[in-house]
Design an enzyme around this catalytic site. Structure first.
Site, PDB file in Angstrom:
ATOM      1  CB  THR A 146      -0.927   0.007   1.234  1.00 13.93           C
ATOM      2  OG1 THR A 146      -1.725  -1.168   1.210  1.00 13.93           O
ATOM      3  CG2 THR A 146      -1.830   1.231   1.236  1.00 13.93           C
ATOM      4  N   GLY A 206       2.486  -2.654   8.318  1.00 12.16           N
ATOM      5  CA  GLY A 206       2.532  -3.257   9.653  1.00 12.16           C
ATOM      6  C   GLY A 206       3.925  -3.771   9.983  1.00 12.16           C
ATOM      7  CD  GLU A 225      -4.740  -9.597   2.862  1.00 11.89           C
ATOM      8  OE1 GLU A 225      -4.874 -10.137   1.750  1.00 11.89           O
ATOM      9  OE2 GLU A 225      -3.636  -9.506   3.433  1.00 11.89           O
TER      10      GLU A 225
END
Length: 695
Positions: A158, A197, A451
């Site tokens: 992303t 993350g 996702e």
């Protein structure tokens, strides 16, 4: 009675205690509880594994959960990383399928840790496993990717300006023939990797999605392993800039961050080359079937279908157990105040959601099987595969992609809605953080976005359905979830011909096929109409996006019903009738079918599968089934088999004794100000600041 004598005081009989009430709820259960647990839990083997895992997790001090609502963001992150040690032992020593079951349970206990751990083992390692050659995979294993020896990964897809549109990513990877290296670069602020993350504090390497550029030609997005930090000192490497995104709506145990690359050089071998290869002299060899590279991206979606079912089951365990022991108002001539679960409107609030959670659970099991079959086929597929095998692999990949897209979207939405309705059903207590439902909602909310954004995934599913409809019209035999289109055109005009059969499982199955076929036809007709007006394919698809969305929604609900029914049919072949398991699950399936038809009544009336009078029969059956299943609602949630430690809510304790944990909650122990010696710490900070100025 003698004159002047006092009237004896009438002492009202005390209502049963919550514990006594819960005991009564479990009496006269119409099914064998243990066999039901096996049925909804994936079988005896999976259930016993889960019970083993629950004991191990509860006894692990790193998985202390009862204070989690009082921890700060930094404390949550520290505890998240402390859990890694326990899990690395299992990931190294357990078979992959067993470890995946362990993580499925942990996702319910601690979603933040599950996500951070999953970023490394699911996304980062998954990218290597699916995208690396065998030699590359061995190299990264030796570097410590499996047992976290000097390597903790993150997943750099992303960007600030692009998420769902992976093809539009801006980060570049330019091949330098002179040095035999790739140069990873962030060309603009909008190309900053965002929401990554593990990036903020803990990741040493990143699987970076970047545009491959060789000799001036752009070959699209590929995957590269890029070192971020020195694994010993955790200092950032040259050209790497990282920041912390900070506090989020939920899952604060994950250190999400942003990354910018400034001309970062990596060896050519750090590009994952299972599918696309770049040679030493800059020759690029791309796969004949580019879509084969997408298979790995479906793992997360598949897992999220199971997770949506499980979080729904956890939320409903809390809400239904609480509704069984909570008493409010007297109704009629009852001796005591009524249990709120006895009120028909409360049954309507919770029991259809219970049927939906069980239906999603059955569907998740079959979705996982579909994914595993596809993965096995992809791993065995190679250049020497014949035309027949190629066609089979592509069909399986296409089915898995479209099915997982629709299921991920609508199941995660279902889970989010279930948590909120369960929370609201608990009244004032539902607003307390310690009930566990508020944080569960916050943690679940992101499932609708990552996702693949749910709306985008629904549109992808709708696009696949339009393509399937076109194939069906040409006489192509469709497999799996779209097989109902093989009955064109007859399926479009089918009807329920008998009021007495309106709520039969077979009739409802036929109804979903009819309605799904019609909404898919509507989307296809709209698409064809726009094409005839001279629009390009992409523009025509966008113009019929609402029709695609509706088609995906109706198709997916019907798919879940069908998979639930098929699961029960398979179970009936081996389950003893006297256990009551199949009979009860058929009632649950009928409730899911009738309730979801009632929720989508417009389609069934529009396409005339049911008459308005038959829709009244459907609604009456929902009421009747809610009343029947209310009698075994507590045993049904017991069959979900969550320990009190995993439930982590005073309202959902197995015993029903909600008062004690509410009153005796352990306070969070904070450091005493004097013990912290703040003056000394501040003095050290000042000294460090002065030293920096001198330098």
């Amino acid at each position: 009675m003698a004159k002047g004598a006092t009237q004896p005081e009438v002492v009202a009989k005390a209502a049963p205690t919550p514990i006594e009430t819960m005991v009564a709820e479990r009496e006269n259960c119409p099914f064998d509880l243990r066999r039901m647990t096996y049925a909804v839990g994936g079988g005896k083997y999976d259930v016993e594994l889960k019970e083993k895992f629950m004991v191990e997790i509860q006894r692990d001090p790193n998985f202390k959960l009862d204070d989690i609502h009082d921890l700060s963001k930094n404390q949550l992150r520290e505890r998240t990383m402390a859990k890694f040690g326990s899990m690395v032992h299992y990931v190294v020593n357990e078979r992959l399928d067993i470890f995946q079951k362990r993580m499925e349970l942990i996702s319910i206990a601690d979603p933040g840790f599950w996500t951070r751990f999953g970023v490394h083992y699911g996304l980062f390692l998954g990218a290597i496993r699916s995208g690396a050659t065998s030699n590359q995979f061995s190299y990264w294993l030796e570097k410590g990717v499996l047992d976290l020896r000097g390597m903790a990964g993150c997943f750099g897809m992303t960007e600030l300006a692009h998420g769902s549109n992976v093809a539009g990513l801006e980060t570049t990877s330019t091949f330098d023939e002179g040095s035999d290296e790739f140069i990873i670069h962030t060309p603009s602020v909008s190309a900053t990797k965002w929401w990554i993350g593990g990036a903020a504090q803990t990741a040493t390497h990143c699987a970076v999605f970047a545009r491959l550029k060789v000799k001036g030609k752009d070959y699209g997005t590929k995957t590269f392993i890029v070192p971020l930090r020195n694994p010993k000192t955790f200092a950032l490497l040259p050209g790497i800039a990282i920041g912390d995104i900070g506090k989020k709506m939920g899952r604060d145990g994950i250190d999400n961050g942003w990354i910018q690359f400034t001309n970062v050089r990596i060896p050519r071998a750090y590009m994952l080359m299972k599918h696309t290869q770049v040679t030493r002299d800059g020759q690029v060899h791309e796969p004949a079937l580019a879509q084969l590279t997408y298979g790995a991206l479906l793992q997360g979606r598949t897992a999220m279908v199971a997770d949506a079912a499980n979080v729904s089951k956890k939320a409903l365990t809390i809400a239904i157990r609480y509704a069984a022991i909570r008493r409010q108002f007297k109704v009629g001539h009852k001796e005591f105040e009524s249990q709120i679960l006895d009120y028909p409107i409360h049954q309507r609030r919770l029991l259809p959601l219970l049927s939906q959670a069980i239906a999603m659970g059955f569907t998740a099991i079959q979705m996982t099987q579909l994914y595993n079959t596809m993965t096995a086929q992809l791993e065995s597929f190679g250049p020497d595969s014949d035309e027949s095998e190629t066609k089979e692999v592509l069909e399986r990949l296409k089915e898995t992609h479209s099915t997982s897209a629709g299921l991920k979207a609508f199941c995660t939405w279902n889970g989010l809605e279930t948590i909120e309705k369960a929370r609201a059903s608990c009244g004032g207590h539902g607003y307390s953080a310690y009930t566990g439902l508020a944080s569960m909602y916050n943690d679940q909310a992101v499932q609708a976005t990552w996702e693949g954004d749910n709306t985008i995934l629904a549109l992808q599913a709708g696009r696949s359905l339009i393509a399937a409809y076109g194939d069906a019209k040409k006489g192509v035999e469709l497999p799996g979830g779209t097989a109902y289109l093989n009955a064109l055109p007859k399926v479009l005009s089918s009807k329920c011909t008998s009021d007495s059969k309106a709520v039969d499982l077979a009739t409802m199955d036929a109804g979903w096929a009819c309605v799904a076929a019609n909404v898919v036809k509507k989307a296809s007709d709209a698409y064809e109409s726009f094409l005839k007006q001279g629009m390009q394919k992409d523009e025509a698809l966008e113009r019929c996006s609402q029709e695609r969305f509706v088609a995906a929604k109706v198709h997916t609900i019907g798919y879940i019903f069908r998979k639930f029914r098929e699961g029960i049919d398979e179970l009936a072949k081996k389950e003893p009738k006297e256990s009551g398991v199949v009979e009860t699950l058929e009632r649950v399936c009928r409730l899911y079918g009738t309730w979801s038809i009632e929720e989508n009544a417009a389609h069934f009336l529009k396409y005339k599968f049911y008459s308005s009078e038959q829709m009244d029969v459907i609604s009456a059956e929902v009421d009747s089934l809610c009343a029947t299943l209310r009698k075994c609602a507590v045993p049904l949630v017991d069959s979900f088999n969550f320990s009190d430690h995993i439930i982590n809510s005073p309202l959902g304790v197995y015993s029903g004794d909600v008062i004690k944990p509410l009153l005796e909650r352990e306070p969070l122990v904070l450091d005493d100000v004097d013990e912290m010696d703040l003056d000394s710490e501040l003095a050290e900070i000042r000294e460090e600041s002065e030293e920096e100025k001198k330098e």
